[in-house]
Enzyme design. Structure first.
Site, PDB file in Angstrom:
ATOM      1  N   GLY A  22       0.827  -1.214   0.000  1.00  0.00           N
ATOM      2  CA  GLY A  22       0.000   0.000   0.000  1.00  0.00           C
ATOM      3  C   GLY A  22       0.858   1.259   0.000  1.00  0.00           C
ATOM      4  O   GLY A  22       0.606   2.200  -0.758  1.00  0.00           O
ATOM      5  N   ASN A  25      -2.919 -11.227  -2.619  1.00  0.00           N
ATOM      6  CA  ASN A  25      -2.357 -12.546  -2.900  1.00  0.00           C
ATOM      7  C   ASN A  25      -3.474 -13.570  -2.920  1.00  0.00           C
ATOM      8  O   ASN A  25      -4.505 -13.378  -2.285  1.00  0.00           O
ATOM      9  CB  ASN A  25      -1.362 -12.946  -1.808  1.00  0.00           C
ATOM     10  CG  ASN A  25      -0.038 -12.212  -1.946  1.00  0.00           C
ATOM     11  OD1 ASN A  25       0.428 -11.963  -3.051  1.00  0.00           O
ATOM     12  ND2 ASN A  25       0.555 -11.881  -0.816  1.00  0.00           N
ATOM     13  N   LYS A  70       0.321 -16.080 -10.091  1.00  0.00           N
ATOM     14  CA  LYS A  70       0.749 -15.440  -8.841  1.00  0.00           C
ATOM     15  C   LYS A  70       0.541 -16.378  -7.660  1.00  0.00           C
ATOM     16  O   LYS A  70       1.355 -16.422  -6.742  1.00  0.00           O
ATOM     17  CB  LYS A  70      -0.040 -14.135  -8.624  1.00  0.00           C
ATOM     18  CG  LYS A  70       0.435 -13.296  -7.448  1.00  0.00           C
ATOM     19  CD  LYS A  70       1.787 -12.654  -7.737  1.00  0.00           C
ATOM     20  CE  LYS A  70       2.522 -12.131  -6.513  1.00  0.00           C
ATOM     21  NZ  LYS A  70       1.762 -11.278  -5.643  1.00  0.00           N
ATOM     22  N   ASN A 115       3.437 -17.506  -5.089  1.00  0.00           N
ATOM     23  CA  ASN A 115       3.309 -17.257  -3.647  1.00  0.00           C
ATOM     24  C   ASN A 115       3.272 -18.541  -2.828  1.00  0.00           C
ATOM     25  O   ASN A 115       3.844 -18.603  -1.739  1.00  0.00           O
ATOM     26  CB  ASN A 115       2.030 -16.464  -3.345  1.00  0.00           C
ATOM     27  CG  ASN A 115       2.154 -15.007  -3.723  1.00  0.00           C
ATOM     28  OD1 ASN A 115       1.208 -14.414  -4.228  1.00  0.00           O
ATOM     29  ND2 ASN A 115       3.308 -14.417  -3.486  1.00  0.00           N
TER      30      ASN A 115
END
Lengths: 287, 287
Positions: B12, B96, B177, B181
């Site tokens: 952020g 995520n 992704k 991850n």
């Protein structure tokens, strides 16, 4: 009986102390520092002192029985000296795993094989703490040593608070111990926790169960029986740290090769749980 | 463009700082302490200061675009407030995993989905360090938001040192992704090491490869392509610690449920590697 104990780690000191009550025990060590302190202080086991002699391993002399308490990782370098010992002196090998089985075939002396389930904590060079009740299982290495194991050695070193139990089936005895070690040791070493956590942490318990099942598939053991045995040992030694915890802590090579590595080697099927846990420990070793 | 960034964690703050060069950015936070310091000091990114306004999330006002940088584990509690926001304001979700996909269906606003591959380290409430070059991939959530994503948002927030790349296929973007991850985060979290260790420790690399292959099987992705992608991200962010490392360190709940847990949930086959690694992280969470 004159008993020589080779190696004064946790198990070596524990066995020496216990046997010293009824036998004439000499503890063979590598470091002079440890030799001196054991000769001076004896071995301290749970706040009691046991008088035990200590000599350097290089000065190994004849005994009525040798009990070899070295780790797998230290066994290779000791084998030559052992082979030169008196040809009639029986040797009892108390190692984890099965890697020693092939190596000691070359010895001409009478061989016995044992497994030790006691939870023992090494406190210092001459102090140990017995933290988990267990047994020593003893078996003959070959048909020729069966009578020796069953009739002549097992009953003599057996004691009320130190039960030595003769097992007829060498391989199943070793296989059971192998599965137990290949479950409890790497899990506890990975997190540096005591054996009891394998049961009290529900996620570790799940992992332990999966490792047990995979191990049983390879070795053709009964899953239910083995899962009970794994839990039994973890309970009885719940406040004890496995040897692999200490090896990781001290940056020593662990015995993972003779445990999970052994299972992976002999298996003709995939063992994803043992493979992953093997790599996790190997990864931790080189960190 | 007036951009509101929801959540001022590592990602952020990074996104806020980067976008503040060409846009009017407001960073929405939960804690007044963080609001005050960002208003006073701006956001510090690699020793440069970026002027960014900050407001409490409860005072969310209308913006031209909202970028939601909350973790999966914090998303639920924010959804109600988001749903009450102006019905025309597009929202770009940068989470995520895939757990948010189902949840945000209930929102009536135009939705975009993105993934962020930058390695960013949160130093304090107003400081971040960009430690690994990456990209933001952006996709439309539904056919109706495709033109918005591709023509109206992606080109506007795209920048020379902050590439935003439009992807046509939402699910494959998220799946890629997710695999990355589910490999890098738990391995690094388990050992509390930086992303680069996943490649430099040969045993961790072996584990990473096995996890990648299993993930690809479930999601029907190309193994070779994904193994390259995993290595690429681990290399580019080699000195960065994954968010899961910090979650474990701080005793926070990790995102393991939306990563490996998600794969385990949707798979109709056994995923022994992901299952074991899932339990290892869950075990660590409750230690």
């Amino acid at each position: 009986m004159k008993i020589g104990v080779i190696g004064a780690g946790a198990i070596g000191m524990f066995v020496s102390a216990k046997l010293s009550k009824s036998h004439d025990v000499t503890c063979y060590v590598r470091r002079d520092e440890q030799r001196l302190i054991i000769n001076d202080e004896g071995i301290r086991l749970n706040d009691q002192t046991y008088r035990v002699a200590s000599k350097l391993f290089d000065n190994l002399k004849n005994e009525d029985l040798l009990i070899i308490c070295l780790k797998q990782t230290h066994l290779d370098s000791a084998l030559k000296k052992l082979s030169e010992n008196h040809p009639d002196t029986p040797m009892l090998f108390l190692q984890n795993g099965l890697s020693h089985i092939d190596k000691i075939k070359s010895l001409s002396q009478p061989i016995l094989i044992g497994t030790c389930e006691h939870g023992v904590l090494r406190v210092s060079d001459y102090e140990v703490r017995h933290k988990g009740e267990g047994r020593i299982y003893l078996s003959a290495f070959e048909e020729t040593t069966k009578e020796l194991a069953k009739e002549r050695i097992s009953p003599i070193i057996d004691g009320d608070d130190f039960p030595v139990i003769f097992k007829d089936d060498l391989m199943s005895m070793l296989y059971e111990k192998l599965v137990i070690n290949s479950v409890i040791n790497p899990i506890t070493a990975l997190f540096q926790v005591e054996n009891g956590k394998v049961l009290s942490n529900s996620h570790l318990k799940e992992i332990a169960y999966n490792l047990t099942v995979e191990g049983c598939e390879v070795l053709n053991l009964d899953e239910n029986h083995m899962w009970k045995r794994v839990q039994q040992v973890a309970e009885h030694t719940s406040s004890n740290f496995s040897s692999m915890v200490y090896d990781i802590q001290k940056g020593n090579e662990t015995e993972i090769e003779s445990m999970n590595g052994y299972l992976l080697n002999i298996s003709d099927q995939e063992l994803p749980n043992h493979e992953l846990i093997y790599h996790l420990i190997k990864a931790k070793e080189i960190m």
